[in-house]
Motif scaffolding. Structure first.
Motif, PDB file in Angstrom:
ATOM      1  N   ARG A  12       0.866  -1.055  -0.070  1.00 38.03           N
ATOM      2  CA  ARG A  12       0.044  -0.018   0.102  1.00 38.03           C
ATOM      3  C   ARG A  12       0.930   1.124   0.049  1.00 38.03           C
ATOM      4  NH1 ARG A  12      -2.434   4.090   3.113  1.00 38.03           N
ATOM      5  NH2 ARG A  12      -0.615   3.803   4.622  1.00 38.03           N
TER       6      ARG A  12
ATOM      7  N   LYS B  88       2.262   1.848  -3.516  1.00 34.54           N
ATOM      8  CA  LYS B  88       1.203   2.459  -4.381  1.00 34.54           C
ATOM      9  C   LYS B  88       0.741   3.987  -4.044  1.00 34.54           C
ATOM     10  CE  LYS B  88      -0.929  -2.005  -5.208  1.00 34.54           C
ATOM     11  NZ  LYS B  88      -2.025  -2.874  -5.080  1.00 34.54           N
TER      12      LYS B  88
ATOM     13  N   MET C 157       1.698   6.999  -6.438  1.00 33.73           N
ATOM     14  CA  MET C 157       0.520   8.125  -6.824  1.00 33.73           C
ATOM     15  C   MET C 157       1.167   9.345  -6.854  1.00 33.73           C
ATOM     16  SD  MET C 157      -3.234   8.232  -5.893  1.00 33.73           S
ATOM     17  CE  MET C 157      -3.191   9.553  -4.418  1.00 33.73           C
TER      18      MET C 157
ATOM     19  N   THR D 119      -1.660  11.352   0.026  1.00 36.10           N
ATOM     20  CA  THR D 119      -2.685  10.410   0.401  1.00 36.10           C
ATOM     21  C   THR D 119      -3.207  10.674   1.694  1.00 36.10           C
ATOM     22  OG1 THR D 119      -1.187   8.827   0.956  1.00 36.10           O
ATOM     23  CG2 THR D 119      -1.921   8.459  -1.239  1.00 36.10           C
TER      24      THR D 119
ATOM     25  N   PRO E  48      -5.583   1.979  -2.493  1.00 41.66           N
ATOM     26  CA  PRO E  48      -5.625   2.312  -3.951  1.00 41.66           C
ATOM     27  C   PRO E  48      -6.819   2.494  -4.511  1.00 41.66           C
ATOM     28  CG  PRO E  48      -4.187   0.534  -3.209  1.00 41.66           C
ATOM     29  CD  PRO E  48      -4.796   0.952  -2.136  1.00 41.66           C
TER      30      PRO E  48
END
Length: 204
Positions: free
Chosen positions: A149, A152, A156, A164, A170
């Motif tokens: 996670r 990812k 991003m 995030t 995701p």
């Protein structure tokens, strides 16, 4: 020498279970460098098997795995053979035999009291910059889902320049950087944001 988030990852040329390895050759890829306390230990064995099971998922994300401990290359080889023979799991990634403890010390992965490596994780981006560091106690196994996670989330940010939020998964919305001027802050609120410093953006 301490390693800090945001700095260039210290380079190394080492011997591994897959032959010689130069970290610089991984430039352009994401790298997970992870250390384990010792070969033939129960928690480490479960971790290695799970990293192996998820190996193709990491590869599809342009992520390379590199294991490390201060055990010898022969110890690594025998442990890898034992995992394959007893559990039917092939370890597909290289494991560094850091017998001189050079890499472990460079990356703050040594427990000098016991002479073994700690349970650590470094995520290094394609520019060879350290983007994440996690340390676990010897008795606590890593959560591979959380490591994936985190990769990812970092990807991003790399691709979309979005941060995030808490508990991000995701596919979830990202967060746009806060405005740097009063004018931009006022403009954001006029455009419908609930507050000037927090704005979500869909990643779809």
């Amino acid at each position: 020498m301490a390693v800090y988030l945001g700095q260039k990852a210290p380079g190394f040329i080492v011997n591994t279970t897959k032959g010689p390895l130069d970290l610089e050759s991984y430039k352009g890829k994401w790298v997970i460098l992870f250390s384990h306390p010792a070969d033939f230990t129960p928690v480490c064995t479960t971790e290695f098997m799970e990293f192996a099971r998820r190996y193709e998922e990491f590869k599809k994300m342009n992520v390379e795995l590199i294991g490390l401990s201060v055990d010898s290359i022969y110890s690594h080889i025998q442990w890898m053979k034992d995992i394959r023979e007893k559990f039917g799991v092939e370890i597909p990634f290289p494991v560094i035999a850091d017998i001189n403890k050079d890499v472990a010390r460079e990356y703050n992965l040594m427990d000098e009291k016991t002479g073994s490596t700690v349970r650590g994780v470094f995520i290094i981006d394609p520019n060879m910059v350290v983007r994440l560091m996690i340390y676990y106690p010897a008795e606590t196994g890593r959560n591979i889902d959380e490591i994936m996670r985190s990769v990812k989330a970092l990807k991003m940010n790399w691709n979309r320049k979005l941060a995030t939020p808490v508990n991000w998964q995701p596919g979830g919305d990202g967060i746009v950087s806060a405005p740097g001027t009063l004018e931009e802050a006022i403009k954001r609120e006029k455009n419908g944001s609930k507050t000037w410093y927090l704005k979500y953006e869909s990643v779809e």
